[in-house]
Write a protein that holds these residues in place. Structure first.
Motif, PDB file in Angstrom:
ATOM      1  N   GLY A 382     157.449 114.648  78.062  1.00  0.00           N
ATOM      2  CA  GLY A 382     158.853 114.603  77.476  1.00  0.00           C
ATOM      3  C   GLY A 382     159.107 115.936  76.478  1.00  0.00           C
ATOM      4  N   ASN A 383     158.227 116.866  76.908  1.00  0.00           N
ATOM      5  CA  ASN A 383     158.194 118.148  76.356  1.00  0.00           C
ATOM      6  C   ASN A 383     158.230 119.178  77.544  1.00  0.00           C
ATOM      7  OD1 ASN A 383     158.430 120.001  74.207  1.00  0.00           O
ATOM      8  ND2 ASN A 383     156.960 119.072  73.095  1.00  0.00           N
ATOM      9  N   GLY A 384     158.929 119.230  78.286  1.00  0.00           N
ATOM     10  CA  GLY A 384     158.910 119.890  79.429  1.00  0.00           C
ATOM     11  C   GLY A 384     159.920 121.152  79.724  1.00  0.00           C
ATOM     12  N   VAL A 385     160.971 121.218  79.001  1.00  0.00           N
ATOM     13  CA  VAL A 385     162.233 121.964  79.535  1.00  0.00           C
ATOM     14  C   VAL A 385     161.725 123.404  79.452  1.00  0.00           C
ATOM     15  CG1 VAL A 385     164.264 122.740  79.150  1.00  0.00           C
ATOM     16  CG2 VAL A 385     163.738 120.388  78.546  1.00  0.00           C
ATOM     17  N   ALA A 386     160.784 123.998  78.396  1.00  0.00           N
ATOM     18  CA  ALA A 386     160.351 125.190  78.471  1.00  0.00           C
ATOM     19  C   ALA A 386     158.853 125.385  79.091  1.00  0.00           C
ATOM     20  CB  ALA A 386     160.249 125.788  76.907  1.00  0.00           C
ATOM     21  N   GLN A 387     158.404 124.132  78.895  1.00  0.00           N
ATOM     22  CA  GLN A 387     156.717 124.456  79.199  1.00  0.00           C
ATOM     23  C   GLN A 387     156.655 124.219  80.888  1.00  0.00           C
ATOM     24  OE1 GLN A 387     158.106 122.636  77.221  1.00  0.00           O
ATOM     25  NE2 GLN A 387     157.039 122.682  75.137  1.00  0.00           N
ATOM     26  N   THR A 388     157.681 124.018  81.706  1.00  0.00           N
ATOM     27  CA  THR A 388     157.598 124.179  83.172  1.00  0.00           C
ATOM     28  C   THR A 388     157.644 125.679  83.628  1.00  0.00           C
ATOM     29  OG1 THR A 388     159.833 124.037  83.058  1.00  0.00           O
ATOM     30  CG2 THR A 388     158.686 121.981  83.528  1.00  0.00           C
ATOM     31  N   TRP A 389     158.203 126.598  82.903  1.00  0.00           N
ATOM     32  CA  TRP A 389     157.929 127.965  83.019  1.00  0.00           C
ATOM     33  C   TRP A 389     156.359 128.201  82.939  1.00  0.00           C
ATOM     34  CZ3 TRP A 389     155.511 131.984  80.677  1.00  0.00           C
ATOM     35  CH2 TRP A 389     155.944 133.422  81.322  1.00  0.00           C
ATOM     36  N   ILE A 390     155.826 127.402  82.120  1.00  0.00           N
ATOM     37  CA  ILE A 390     154.140 127.769  82.043  1.00  0.00           C
ATOM     38  C   ILE A 390     153.447 127.200  83.341  1.00  0.00           C
ATOM     39  CG2 ILE A 390     151.951 127.265  80.823  1.00  0.00           C
ATOM     40  CD1 ILE A 390     153.704 127.661  78.143  1.00  0.00           C
ATOM     41  N   GLY A 391     154.268 125.910  83.270  1.00  0.00           N
ATOM     42  CA  GLY A 391     153.713 125.109  84.698  1.00  0.00           C
ATOM     43  C   GLY A 391     153.649 125.917  85.881  1.00  0.00           C
ATOM     44  N   GLY A 392     154.917 126.888  86.198  1.00  0.00           N
ATOM     45  CA  GLY A 392     155.156 127.554  87.278  1.00  0.00           C
ATOM     46  C   GLY A 392     154.051 128.810  87.386  1.00  0.00           C
ATOM     47  N   GLN A 393     153.649 129.343  86.149  1.00  0.00           N
ATOM     48  CA  GLN A 393     152.717 130.586  86.132  1.00  0.00           C
ATOM     49  C   GLN A 393     151.378 129.956  86.482  1.00  0.00           C
ATOM     50  OE1 GLN A 393     153.332 133.576  85.479  1.00  0.00           O
ATOM     51  NE2 GLN A 393     155.131 133.419  84.057  1.00  0.00           N
ATOM     52  N   ILE A 394     151.181 128.939  86.078  1.00  0.00           N
ATOM     53  CA  ILE A 394     149.538 128.051  86.443  1.00  0.00           C
ATOM     54  C   ILE A 394     149.542 127.835  87.867  1.00  0.00           C
ATOM     55  CG2 ILE A 394     148.254 125.965  86.118  1.00  0.00           C
ATOM     56  CD1 ILE A 394     149.197 125.923  83.284  1.00  0.00           C
ATOM     57  N   LEU A 395     150.664 127.195  88.507  1.00  0.00           N
ATOM     58  CA  LEU A 395     150.664 126.762  89.927  1.00  0.00           C
ATOM     59  C   LEU A 395     150.813 127.979  90.950  1.00  0.00           C
ATOM     60  CD1 LEU A 395     152.928 123.537  89.532  1.00  0.00           C
ATOM     61  CD2 LEU A 395     150.264 123.451  90.066  1.00  0.00           C
ATOM     62  N   SER A 396     151.618 129.024  90.462  1.00  0.00           N
ATOM     63  CA  SER A 396     151.637 129.914  91.321  1.00  0.00           C
ATOM     64  C   SER A 396     150.225 130.806  91.271  1.00  0.00           C
ATOM     65  CB  SER A 396     152.981 130.904  90.904  1.00  0.00           C
ATOM     66  OG  SER A 396     152.700 131.421  89.749  1.00  0.00           O
ATOM     67  N   SER A 397     149.571 130.722  90.304  1.00  0.00           N
ATOM     68  CA  SER A 397     148.327 131.579  90.115  1.00  0.00           C
ATOM     69  C   SER A 397     147.302 130.729  91.024  1.00  0.00           C
ATOM     70  CB  SER A 397     147.740 131.558  88.552  1.00  0.00           C
ATOM     71  OG  SER A 397     148.722 132.377  87.968  1.00  0.00           O
ATOM     72  N   LEU A 398     147.239 129.256  90.972  1.00  0.00           N
ATOM     73  CA  LEU A 398     146.435 128.586  91.829  1.00  0.00           C
ATOM     74  C   LEU A 398     146.800 128.754  93.133  1.00  0.00           C
ATOM     75  CD1 LEU A 398     146.273 125.441  89.875  1.00  0.00           C
ATOM     76  CD2 LEU A 398     144.632 127.313  89.535  1.00  0.00           C
ATOM     77  N   VAL A 399     147.997 129.064  93.677  1.00  0.00           N
ATOM     78  CA  VAL A 399     148.171 128.906  95.020  1.00  0.00           C
ATOM     79  C   VAL A 399     147.949 130.376  95.571  1.00  0.00           C
ATOM     80  CG1 VAL A 399     150.187 129.434  96.404  1.00  0.00           C
ATOM     81  CG2 VAL A 399     150.301 127.471  94.931  1.00  0.00           C
ATOM     82  N   LEU A 400     148.061 131.496  94.785  1.00  0.00           N
ATOM     83  CA  LEU A 400     147.572 132.896  95.087  1.00  0.00           C
ATOM     84  C   LEU A 400     145.975 133.091  94.863  1.00  0.00           C
ATOM     85  CD1 LEU A 400     150.692 134.773  93.661  1.00  0.00           C
ATOM     86  CD2 LEU A 400     150.552 134.017  96.327  1.00  0.00           C
ATOM     87  N   GLU A 401     145.344 131.956  94.532  1.00  0.00           N
ATOM     88  CA  GLU A 401     143.846 131.875  94.026  1.00  0.00           C
ATOM     89  C   GLU A 401     143.645 133.275  93.234  1.00  0.00           C
ATOM     90  OE1 GLU A 401     141.769 131.853  97.703  1.00  0.00           O
ATOM     91  OE2 GLU A 401     143.115 130.188  98.883  1.00  0.00           O
ATOM     92  N   GLN A 402     144.407 133.269  92.089  1.00  0.00           N
ATOM     93  CA  GLN A 402     144.018 134.493  91.267  1.00  0.00           C
ATOM     94  C   GLN A 402     143.106 133.960  90.010  1.00  0.00           C
ATOM     95  OE1 GLN A 402     148.134 134.922  90.281  1.00  0.00           O
ATOM     96  NE2 GLN A 402     148.691 136.797  91.710  1.00  0.00           N
ATOM     97  N   ASP A 403     142.623 134.858  89.724  1.00  0.00           N
ATOM     98  CA  ASP A 403     141.481 134.765  88.635  1.00  0.00           C
ATOM     99  C   ASP A 403     142.052 135.291  87.500  1.00  0.00           C
ATOM    100  OD1 ASP A 403     139.455 134.093  87.008  1.00  0.00           O
ATOM    101  OD2 ASP A 403     137.953 135.602  87.833  1.00  0.00           O
TER     102      ASP A 403
END
Length: 469
Positions: A382-403
């Motif tokens: 229930g606290n995701g409106v701004a936090q999904t931006w962080i979710g996008g950063q995390i998931l895109s980093s995992l997809v691109l296999e970035q460290d």
């Protein structure tokens, strides 16, 4: 055509009315892609956009079982808040340094989203007017002091104590007896934001297929996602399904609880709101466990929401989450108490959102069954409106296999802790919910709650408040 035959929550139907082109792209032919994102809400859209910004040559496909943003993203209260109030639980889970980083990241996210909307002409009625956390009875007073001390110690405290008169004036209600204000917060028309992100994603060359549910996923190489009319062959998958994750991946059934947040909104009454002191888009949140939250819109409506009403048995996405609120009487009672001068104002609409509440009150990210090519994130609680931006950063980093700081972030730990199995979980949730209601009602009337109710309420408090949805 957009499907208007079933119930649509207020924000979402308002957003669709503004779209001149209402054609829906359904996937009908087999395709190959680099990345397939399942779920076209905030998490899926931000992930796609952030991937494309970093690697424009990537071929990215998003599928959604309905229309983009028709889930939680298009029906939440539109309160863009941060994780600063959750500092203590983050410190316990991830350590001091990581907790400080996450507070900073969540505050940055509010401004990043505002900048993105401005740069890309997304008119989502986003107003950067901050938030007020208040107490509405004696028992709630001082509840934030400990957290604020810790934030100050690490120089990440954006909160300031306001005088009682100023709190009551800005919050438009004499019920508030204490309040702290932070500028790092905003309000937004959530469905306009989701639909705006969809438009920008498509403009960047991301292919989006709506009314295209995932029916099956085969993890052989290439990974195959089956939809009703076609297959998608992909190298990488992002599962951004939030509450709907539980329908297809039962392994997460005990890591989250689906709980409703119920909302009501008035007709436009700008003059009355102005007279009451509600002059901007500031969000106001009280200090209950099952929190009240409200804010005005720029066309002069007043939206009030309340968390923690309906708990889904077996985490089923039931019809309750797709119809007007069954708790309208509760909402009305709270509304009249907060705003006695608006008692005669009818609600223009009520609706319900499903919030995927994790055991920690924070989202978690990881690899599905340890498969490095399938990543997921859920549990925004229930606290995701701004936090999904962080979710996008995390998931895109995992997809691109970035460290990097995102892939190494404390939230990339998979689920932490689990709820008991059914029916124990549901019965327990009901006991705790009812105890909290009795406790908060006693406190509202300046009475001491029963000892047992206070003990039961601690179970909910351990994971932080039942935030906005």
């Amino acid at each position: 055509m957009h499907n208007d035959s079933h119930f649509q929550p207020f924000w979402f139907s308002e957003a669709l009315k503004q779209e001149s082109d209402n054609t829906v792209n359904v996937l009908k032919d087999d395709i190959q892609t680099d990345v397939c994102i399942v779920g076209g809400g905030y998490t899926g859209l931000w992930t796609a956009i952030q991937l494309k910004q970093q690697q424009p040559e990537l071929d990215i496909v998003i599928i959604d079982k309905g229309l983009c943003g028709s889930g939680a993203s298009g029906r939440n209260g539109g309160c863009m808040l941060t994780w600063s109030t959750k500092y203590s639980s983050m410190k316990k889970l991830y350590g001091e340094e990581e907790a400080v980083k996450l507070v900073r990241a969540s505050e940055r996210a509010v401004y990043e989203i505002a900048d993105f909307c401005e740069t890309h002409n997304i008119n989502a009625d986003l107003r950067l007017n901050g938030t007020l956390y208040t107490a509405t009875n004696k028992a709630q007073q001082g509840s934030m002091d400990g957290v604020l001390d810790q934030l100050s110690k690490h120089e990440v405290n954006s909160w300031q104590q306001w005088q009682r008169e100023r709190v009551q004036q800005d919050a438009g209600s004499a019920l508030h007896c204490e309040g702290i204000y932070s500028p790092a917060a905003a309000s937004v028309q959530p469905a306009l934001l989701a639909r705006g992100l969809k438009r920008i994603a498509e403009g960047m060359g991301i292919k989006i297929y709506e009314n295209t549910p995932m029916e099956n996923i085969s993890t052989e190489i290439p990974i195959t996602i089956t939809t009703p009319e076609a297959d998608i062959f992909t190298k990488k998958v992002v599962l951004a399904l939030n509450a709907w994750m539980l329908e297809q991946f039962p392994q997460f059934k005990r890591n989250v609880v689906l709980v409703s947040s119920d909302m009501a909104i008035t007709q436009p009454i700008p003059d009355k709101l102005h007279t009451m002191g509600l002059k901007d888009g500031k969000t106001v949140i009280d200090s209950r466990i099952f929190v009240h939250y409200y804010r005005s819109t720029s066309d002069g409506r007043l939206m009030l929401g309340k968390g923690g009403n309906y708990f889904s048995f077996g985490n089923k996405i039931s019809k309750v989450f797709d119809s007007p609120s069954r708790y309208t009487a509760l909402l009305r009672q709270s509304f009249n108490k907060l705003f006695p001068s608006l008692e005669k104002e009818k609600f223009a609409a009520t609706w319900t959102g499903a919030s995927d509440r994790s055991t920690t009150g924070l989202p978690f990210f990881g690899y599905l069954n340890d498969n490095p090519d399938i990543v997921y994130g859920l549990g925004y609680s229930g606290n995701g409106v701004a936090q999904t931006w962080i979710g996008g950063q995390i998931l895109s980093s995992l997809v691109l296999e970035q460290d990097n700081e995102w892939s190494k972030c404390g939230l990339v730990s998979g689920p932490k802790g689990s709820f008991p199995p059914e029916p124990i979980r549901w019965c327990g949730a009901m006991m705790v919910r009812d105890a909290i209601r009795r406790k908060e009602s006693a406190e509202d009337n300046d009475k001491a709650p029963f000892w047992l109710d206070k003990q039961l309420a601690k179970f909910a408090n351990a994971a932080g408040k039942a935030d906005k949805a």
